[in-house]
Design a protein around this motif. Structure first.
Motif, short mmCIF file in Angstrom:
data_model
loop_
_atom_site.label_atom_id
_atom_site.label_comp_id
_atom_site.label_asym_id
_atom_site.label_seq_id
_atom_site.Cartn_x
_atom_site.Cartn_y
_atom_site.Cartn_z
N GLY A 147 8.23 10.00 3.67
CA GLY A 147 9.18 9.89 4.74
C GLY A 147 10.51 9.35 4.23
N PRO A 148 11.51 9.22 5.10
CA PRO A 148 12.84 8.80 4.68
C PRO A 148 12.98 7.31 4.44
CG PRO A 148 12.82 9.18 7.02
CD PRO A 148 11.47 9.59 6.52
N GLY A 149 11.98 6.52 4.81
CA GLY A 149 12.02 5.08 4.59
C GLY A 149 12.59 4.30 5.77
N THR A 150 12.15 3.05 5.88
CA THR A 150 12.67 2.09 6.86
C THR A 150 13.12 0.86 6.12
OG1 THR A 150 11.22 2.82 8.67
CG2 THR A 150 12.11 0.57 8.80
N ARG A 151 14.40 0.52 6.31
CA ARG A 151 14.90 -0.71 5.69
C ARG A 151 14.70 -1.85 6.67
NH1 ARG A 151 18.07 -2.18 1.53
NH2 ARG A 151 18.67 -0.04 1.04
N PHE A 210 8.13 2.84 2.85
CA PHE A 210 7.96 4.28 2.83
C PHE A 210 6.56 4.66 3.29
CE2 PHE A 210 11.72 6.02 0.92
CZ PHE A 210 12.25 4.96 0.20
N PHE A 227 3.48 3.22 -9.33
CA PHE A 227 4.84 3.47 -9.78
C PHE A 227 5.30 2.46 -10.82
CE2 PHE A 227 6.52 6.71 -6.93
CZ PHE A 227 5.59 6.69 -5.89
N GLY A 228 6.21 2.92 -11.69
CA GLY A 228 6.94 2.00 -12.54
C GLY A 228 8.09 1.38 -11.77
N LEU A 230 13.27 -4.31 -5.46
CA LEU A 230 14.00 -4.16 -6.72
C LEU A 230 13.13 -4.61 -7.87
CD1 LEU A 230 16.82 -3.36 -7.71
CD2 LEU A 230 17.42 -5.79 -7.68
N SER A 247 20.38 8.52 -0.88
CA SER A 247 19.82 8.76 0.46
C SER A 247 18.45 8.11 0.64
CB SER A 247 19.66 10.27 0.70
OG SER A 247 18.69 10.81 -0.19
N ARG A 248 17.85 7.63 -0.43
CA ARG A 248 16.53 6.97 -0.47
C ARG A 248 15.36 7.95 -0.42
NH1 ARG A 248 17.70 2.84 3.68
NH2 ARG A 248 16.15 3.91 4.94
N GLN A 249 15.61 9.21 -0.20
CA GLN A 249 14.51 10.17 -0.14
C GLN A 249 13.82 10.27 -1.50
OE1 GLN A 249 13.54 11.95 2.73
NE2 GLN A 249 11.76 12.41 1.45
N PHE A 271 11.73 7.25 -10.97
CA PHE A 271 10.47 6.52 -11.05
C PHE A 271 9.40 7.36 -11.74
CE2 PHE A 271 11.53 2.89 -8.54
CZ PHE A 271 12.44 3.33 -7.60
N VAL A 327 12.24 -2.11 1.68
CA VAL A 327 12.28 -0.76 2.21
C VAL A 327 10.84 -0.23 2.23
CG1 VAL A 327 13.16 1.59 1.93
CG2 VAL A 327 14.59 -0.37 1.31
N LEU A 331 7.67 1.33 -6.14
CA LEU A 331 6.97 1.35 -4.87
C LEU A 331 5.57 0.80 -5.09
CD1 LEU A 331 9.24 3.60 -4.50
CD2 LEU A 331 7.70 4.59 -2.82
N ARG A 342 14.74 3.55 11.40
CA ARG A 342 15.24 3.69 10.04
C ARG A 342 15.75 2.35 9.51
NH1 ARG A 342 16.85 8.34 7.95
NH2 ARG A 342 16.75 7.05 6.05
N TYR A 343 16.25 1.52 10.42
CA TYR A 343 16.73 0.20 10.06
C TYR A 343 16.24 -0.78 11.12
CZ TYR A 343 19.96 2.85 7.13
OH TYR A 343 20.49 3.71 6.22
N TYR A 376 3.95 2.31 1.51
CA TYR A 376 4.44 1.65 0.31
C TYR A 376 5.61 0.75 0.70
CZ TYR A 376 2.10 5.38 -2.39
OH TYR A 376 1.18 6.26 -2.94
N GLN A 418 9.13 -0.92 -1.23
CA GLN A 418 9.97 -0.80 -2.42
C GLN A 418 10.84 -2.02 -2.55
OE1 GLN A 418 12.78 2.46 -2.50
NE2 GLN A 418 13.10 2.25 -4.69
#
Lengths: 115, 116
Positions: free
Chosen positions: A107-111, A90, B106-107, A39, B42-44, B91, A88, A43, A9-10, A35, A37
């Protein structure tokens, strides 16, 4: 665990190191996606896979490698990590596409931080 | 290639009020889907609402509705009776309707803050 999971996850790594991010789904979905992500960019698609042993590039594939030897797994490898790959990540999956809509499940994402 | 633009990086709204998030897109496709996703702290990634381009009727899901203007390539999200739990990144996303895979574009996102 049912659904789609990502590990770790991290992750913190250093420039030049190889890093592999794992993605596992239990639905036997045909399609899987990676994907990133950042700023201001939402994504962006890195790579996707239509089935085992079939992969293709997305919008931002440079510096990444994927493989899919089994339907349920879709690992993403950064062969030589750079600071610009701090992001991040996904993973997502969906049923085989066709004339009807198939939702992507994320999925919950990996930072990932590259120092 | 498709592009999706969200011109509002940040917005805020008072609890119980209504807020509209904007999205424009550019495509040469005639058959496609449009989506709004919510991403809480939560990033979900959570699918909020989906619109099929061939349907003229605007999609609605409880407090969430869209204003789909196909000719103008505009797809805004209206949140009615805003709740604190609506605080999140939102998004807008585009998907071609074909057999080549369900790739999403995505935007850049709009950060929404619901204030008590």
């Amino acid at each position: 665990d049912a659904g789609i999971t990502q590990s770790p996850r991290y992750k913190i790594t250093e420039t030049g190191r190889q890093v592999t991010l794992m993605c596992h789904q239990t639905w036997s979905h045909s399609y899987m996606f990676w994907y990133r992500q950042d700023l201001g960019h939402g994504l962006r698609l890195i790579y996707y896979s239509a089935a085992a042993d079939i992969t293709d590039k997305g919008e931002v594939p440079d510096g990444y490698v994927v493989s899919r030897s089994k339907t349920e797994n879709f690992p993403l490898t950064l062969e030589s990590a750079t600071r610009s790959q701090t992001s991040v990540y996904f993973c997502a999956s969906s049923e085989r596409s066709g004339s009807s809509y198939n939702e992507q499940f994320f999925g919950p994402g990996t930072r990932l931080t590259v120092l | 290639a498709q592009t999706v633009t969200q011109s509002q990086p940040e917005m805020s709204v008072q609890e119980a009020e209504t807020v509209t998030l904007s999205c424009t897109y550019d495509t040469s496709e005639s058959n496609y889907y449009l989506f709004w996703y919510k991403q809480p702290p939560s990033r979900q990634m959570i699918l909020v609402i989906r619109q099929e381009a061939y349907k003229q009727q605007n999609a609605t899901e409880n407090r969430f509705s869209v204003n789909f203007q196909k000719a103008a390539k505009s797809f805004s999200l209206k949140i009615s009776d805003s709740q604190l739990g609506d605080t999140a990144m939102y998004f807008c996303a585009f998907m071609k309707r074909n057999n080549a895979g369900n790739m999403l574009t995505f935007g850049g996102g709009t950060r929404l803050m619901v204030k008590p």
